[in-house]
Structures are given as structure tokens and as C-alpha cells.
Design an enzyme around this catalytic site. Structure first.
Site, mmCIF file in Angstrom:
data_model
loop_
_atom_site.group_PDB
_atom_site.id
_atom_site.type_symbol
_atom_site.label_atom_id
_atom_site.label_comp_id
_atom_site.label_asym_id
_atom_site.label_seq_id
_atom_site.Cartn_x
_atom_site.Cartn_y
_atom_site.Cartn_z
ATOM 1 C CG LEU A 413 -1.937 -1.098 1.387
ATOM 2 C CD1 LEU A 413 -2.660 -0.956 2.725
ATOM 3 C CD2 LEU A 413 -2.937 -1.079 0.248
ATOM 4 C CG ASP A 414 0.364 4.568 -2.753
ATOM 5 O OD1 ASP A 414 1.166 3.792 -3.284
ATOM 6 O OD2 ASP A 414 -0.476 5.248 -3.367
ATOM 7 C CG MET A 415 4.356 6.504 3.924
ATOM 8 S SD MET A 415 5.843 7.526 3.867
ATOM 9 C CE MET A 415 6.074 7.903 5.589
ATOM 10 C CB THR A 417 -2.996 3.936 1.134
ATOM 11 O OG1 THR A 417 -2.933 4.809 0.009
ATOM 12 C CG2 THR A 417 -4.305 3.174 1.114
#
Length: 567
Positions: A413-415, A417
Site C-alpha cells: 500500500l502507498d505510505m 494509504t
């Protein structure tokens, strides 16, 4: 404006009650200081009301003539630099990136670092030489003889190939016939037994000679056409090489003209600044952004830089995502090396990206067995170690399960998110789960709060994505080089100008959901708190809410769900 320097702009209202920042703005990640916001708002009013030049930004401008509507719509990045002059008077400078109204020098704005469009600049004459060569190249490449000869050569080569293949097949049949005749020598007279092998050998040699003759004939025919074609292509290649040399010479000459100061008075040109860049070559338009223009002018005029901000004005570009009036950090590809030199020696804010926002934050485990672990990753928490921060889901899991094998991380996951991630505790389990993601048998549902009211109930967004080479990690929509990216969405609720959506990514591209929401061809509404494609808030309102997988050992379908803190 100041009488001594018309580009030193005085605030049109008192800012005495606004305290000065302790340090100068870190230009690659910041919240605009109130002084920079005041300066930006004053500049925006100027853009709305000025009548000195015409440029169609795609926004309503006061006193705009009708002719403005016929101009192409081009939004632009603008910047302000709050400074103190030699008399300790507070004001600001304004700049734009690139050109506005087809000009790079306009009233109210600082000049470019190098004015390549000035009458006495070498650039116009030498660039005209490049254009002349380009025109010659276009004429030659559009010569009908070039296409005709190319097609004729292809046709001749095809006919040659067919005739040679046909004769080779005939040779095979002839060889079979001769073999049959040799096998029947015992039925012939003594004289025939002596003469027949000689005759058969002569026929074999004759076939080979005829094959060579056919090849030579076609080589001659093709060679005549190839000579004519080479005469044209050699001329084209020569002009291409000449244009490349002239262009490279002009480019390096330009690099030398773009010299940038810092507060110590040290000057470096683009070639020097980018010598440690990955390809050691400045990108196109390096030095033409607003931030280096502002700092250069401030240093030249002995102004003291206080704080800076850049904002987008007008319609968004087709591929990028820029919101009208939104503030944006300086770009990485073009500006980071330049500003690294220009800010050297100044007291600049710390890079917040070097701080670990996950320090002291727990990583909740929702499920655990000998094969998998399900965690609820908090927002602003790395999935894997970064360049400057090692604390991550991976490092926490490695510490928690020291005997686990394999890469642990199955997906990311993106940082920014938050939400559900599955962790594999062995190589075999990891392989099994990765195959589920590749086969798209995993169900992922995200929930997002959107900055806007979505009117439809559901839809599908399909916009191909690629990285922005000048401003990583941002992504661009690109039909030519982008990878397929598809998202299905459903509206949950709409209230007070915000919408809650369920997002189902069918592909897993970097920043896919963020771009698909923010881009004008998508929902045209950024996710709340998106610091890259919208407006910064305390957190990005995007959460991986639901995850369904098949257990890699029991083969039982498992579904995990956890609500976001913003629902």
C-alpha cells in the site's frame, strides 16, 4: 511596487501581525506560510485584472477581450518569494514557469535566468539553423521517390525469394529423379552404366549454376534499386547527424548560459549542477521553473529570501493533475539539483520526508496463523523500507517473526494509504498468494472520501499510467507509454460537498486510485488529503477496507474487513 525596483512588490495590506518564519521554506514538501499565501492571493488578483498581455489560462479574467477565447488554453505554474530589501522592507517577487503569452519577460514578474528570446541572443540564429535542417529533413523524408524505391525494393526481394525457393524445390525433385536413375544402373548396358553417372553429375552441376545465376540476377536488380535508395537515405542520415551535432552544440552552449547563484555568491551552470545526475544531462527546460527564477533575482538584487510558494493557475494539463489555485512543491527532476545549489548556505526547514511518522505507532495484527498474518497498516506508514526510513511493515514483521522465510510482503500500500495487508510467513506461502494477485482472484475494496459531490452511483475509470520522469513518484496519464489501469467505483454517500466511495482496482498501478479520482478524465475530484494530486490534510482519506483471499494451506476462502477512521 517599489520605485527603485519595479519587480519588488509591496503588500497591498498590512502584514505586520504575521510573524516571519524561523527558517526558509523546504521547497519539495511544505505548507505555505501565511505570508506566502498573502503574496499568492495578491498575485492571483493581478492575474485576474491585468491588461498588459493576453493568455488564455482557461479561467475567467476581468476585462478579458473576446480575442482571448481564440487562444489555446494553457495553465501555468506561478511562484512568489517573500523577501526583505536593503531597507528591511518586506515585499515579494513573482515569477512564472516557462513562457506566458509566448513571452518570457513580462511586467510585474522577475526575468528568466537567461533570456534566450532576446534580440541579441545567439539562440535565435542558431536555433533557426536547427529548424532549417529539420525542414530539409522533412522535405527529403516526404520525397515520393523514397517511398516508391522502398516499396519497389521490398517487392523485388519478395519476388527473388519466391523464385529462388521455387527453383530450390525443383532442384529437390531433380535430385530425387537422379537418385532413382542411379538405383537402376544394374538394368542398363555397360556403356550406359559408364555414361549415366557422368550425365547425372552434369545435371547436378547445371542446377547449381542455374541457382547461382538466378541469385545473381536478382542481386543485380535489387542492387540497382538499393543504390538509388541509399543515395536518398545517406543524404537523410547526413542531415540527421548534422542536425544532432548543431543541436548538441547549441544545447551545451545554453547550459553554460544558465548560471545560478546562491546566498554565498557562488555561481554554477547547468552542466556543473547536473554532473552527478543519473544521466549527467540537464532535462529539457531546466532552470525555467518559477522557483530558481525567483531566487536568482533575489540574490542578484541583494534581497533576503524569507519564504516561498508555488501555485497552479488555470486549466490542468492533459496528462498531469493540477488543480486551479492549489499549491505545489518544486519538481524533483529539474529543480531539485538546481535548488540544492541555490539554497546551500541558507537556514532551510528540515526535510519532513526524513522524519519517521510511524515512530511509536503500533501496527495492529488482525489475524495470525502459522502461514499468514493480516495487518491493518496505519496511514503514513511504509510498506517496505525507503531510502531514508527503514521502519516499515516489512521491518516490523521481520522483527516479530524472525524465523519467517521469503520476502514476507505479498503486496503493498502507498505510505499515505491505510488498511489491510496480508503477510506470508514462508516462501511457499508467498508464492501461492502472489499467484492469486497475478490471477486477480483476490478481492480488494478501498474506501475513499472524495473532495466533491459525485452525482452518479457507479462507474469504471480506465486511464493508462506511467511515472512522471521529471517529478517522481507522481504518475501521468499517458496513452502512448502508460500501462493499462482500471478502477470500478461505487458511491456510498454524499454529504456537505464530500463523497464516500468504494473503489475496486482491477489493476494495481502506483497511485492508481489517487490519479483516477483526481484526473479530469476520471472523477475530476481528488481524494481528500492527497498531497500529490489534491490538497494536503492530516492524512490521505484512502483505506484498504476489505481483502478476500484463498488461504494458501487450507484453500478456504477468507474475507477480512476493517473500517477507516474517517468513515
Amino acid at each position: 511596487m517599489s520605485e527603485l525596483d519595479p519587480r519588488f512588490i509591496q503588500f497591498n495590506e498590512s502584514v505586520a501581525d504575521i510573524p516571519l518564519p524561523e527558517k526558509f521554506t523546504f521547497p519539495f514538501f511544505y505548507q505555505p506560510h501565511p505570508l506566502a499565501i498573502k503574496a499568492s492571493e495578491q498575485l492571483q488578483q493581478h492575474l485576474m485584472h491585468q491588461t498588459d498581455w493576453q493568455h488564455n489560462f482557461g479561467v475567467t479574467q476581468s476585462h478579458a477581450p473576446e480575442a482571448l477565447q481564440s487562444l489555446p488554453v494553457i495553465g501555468k505554474m506561478f511562484g512568489v518569494l517573500v523577501v526583505k530589501d536593503a531597507h528591511n522592507q518586506l515585499g515579494f517577487l513573482a515569477a512564472f514557469s516557462g513562457k506566458v503569452a509566448d513571452q518570457n519577460i513580462l511586467p510585474y514578474f522577475v526575468p528568466p535566468v537567461f533570456d534566450m528570446l532576446s534580440q541579441d541572443s545567439f539562440f535565435k540564429d542558431e536555433y533557426e539553423a536547427v529548424n532549417t535542417l529539420s525542414h530539409q529533413l522533412t522535405v527529403l523524408q516526404s520525397d515520393p521517390n523514397l517511398a516508391s524505391l522502398t516499396e519497389n525494393l521490398k517487392l523485388l526481394m519478395l519476388k527473388a525469394e519466391q523464385e529462388i525457393a521455387q527453383f530450390r524445390q525443383q532442384m529437390i525433385e531433380n535430385r530425387k529423379t537422379r537418385k532413382t536413375k542411379r538405383s537402376s544402373l544394374t538394368n542398363l548396358t555397360e556403356d550406359e552404366q559408364k555414361t549415366l553417372p557422368i550425365e547425372l553429375s552434369r545435371q547436378s552441376v547445371q542446377d547449381k549454376h542455374q541457382l547461382n545465376s538466378i541469385k545473381a540476377s536478382w542481386e543485380h536488380k535489387c542492387g540497382l534499386v538499393q543504390q538509388q535508395l541509399d543515395a536518398l537515405t545517406n543524404q537523410i542520415d547526413s542531415i540527421k547527424q548534422q542536425r544532432k551535432q548543431v543541436s548538441n552544440t547549441l544545447q551545451h552552449k545554453l547550459f553554460a548560459q544558465y548560471r545560478f547563484l546562491n546566498i554565498r555568491g557562488e555561481s554554477r551552470d547547468l552542466t556543473h549542477i547536473f554532473k552527478d545526475a543519473p544521466n549527467q544531462q540537464p532535462p529539457a527546460a531546466a532552470g525555467e521553473c518559477a522557483a530558481p527564477k525567483l531566487l536568482q533575482y533575489a540574490f542578484q538584487q541583494q534581497f533576503t529570501p524569507i519564504t516561498m510558494a508555488e501555485f497552479w493557475w488555470g486549466e490542468s494539463p492533459k496528462s498531469e493533475i493540477k488543480q486551479h489555485k492549489n499549491y505545489y512543491p518544486a519538481c524533483h527532476g529539474k529543480c531539485r539539483p538546481i535548488l540544492g545549489h541555490m539554497l546551500d548556505g541558507m537556514n532551510v526547514d528540515e526535510n519532513p520526508l526524513l522524519n519517521n511518522p510511524a515512530e511509536g505507532v503500533e501496527l495492529p495484527i488482525l489475524y495470525q496463523d502459522p502461514y499468514i498474518v493480516i495487518v491493518n497498516k496505519p496511514a503514513n506508514f511504509l510498506s517496505v523500507p525507503g531510502k531514508n526510513i527503514t521502519d516499515s511493515v516489512y521491518s516490523r514483521m521481520k522483527q516479530r517473526f524472525p524465523n519467517a522465510t521469503g520476502p514476507l510482503i505479498v503486496h503493498r500500500l502507498d505510505m499515505s494509504t491505510s488498511g489491510l495487508m496480508v503477510i506470508a510467513l514462508s516462501k511457499e506461502v508467498n508464492k501461492h498468494l502472489v499467484q492469486q494477485f497475478i490471477a486477480r482472484t483476490v478481492t480488494k475494496r478501498y474506501i475513499a472520501k472524495i473532495d466533491g459531490e459525485v452525482t452518479e452511483d457507479s462507474g469504471t475509470i480506465s486511464l493508462p499510467l506511467r511515472v512522471d520522469l521529471d517529478d517522481r513518484p507522481k504518475q501521468l496519464v499517458c496513452d502512448e507509454h502508460g500501462k493499462h489501469a482500471e478502477t470500478f467505483w461505487q458511491k456510498v454517500t454524499t454529504k456537505s460537498g464530500k463523497s464516500l466511495l468504494h473503489l475496486y482496482p482491477k489493476t494495481g498501478r502506483t497511485h492508481q486510485l489517487r490519479v483516477h479520482c483526481a484526473h479530469h478524465q476520471g472523477l475530476n475530484m481528488p481524494i481528500l488529503g492527497d498531497d500529490l494530486y489534491g490538497k494536503t490534510e492530516q492524512r490521505l482519506h484512502l483505506h484498504a477496507q476489505l481483502l478476500s483471499i484463498t488461504h494458501p494451506h487450507t484453500n478456504v476462502a477468507m474475507t477480512f474487513e476493517v473500517n477507516a477512521d474517517f468513515e
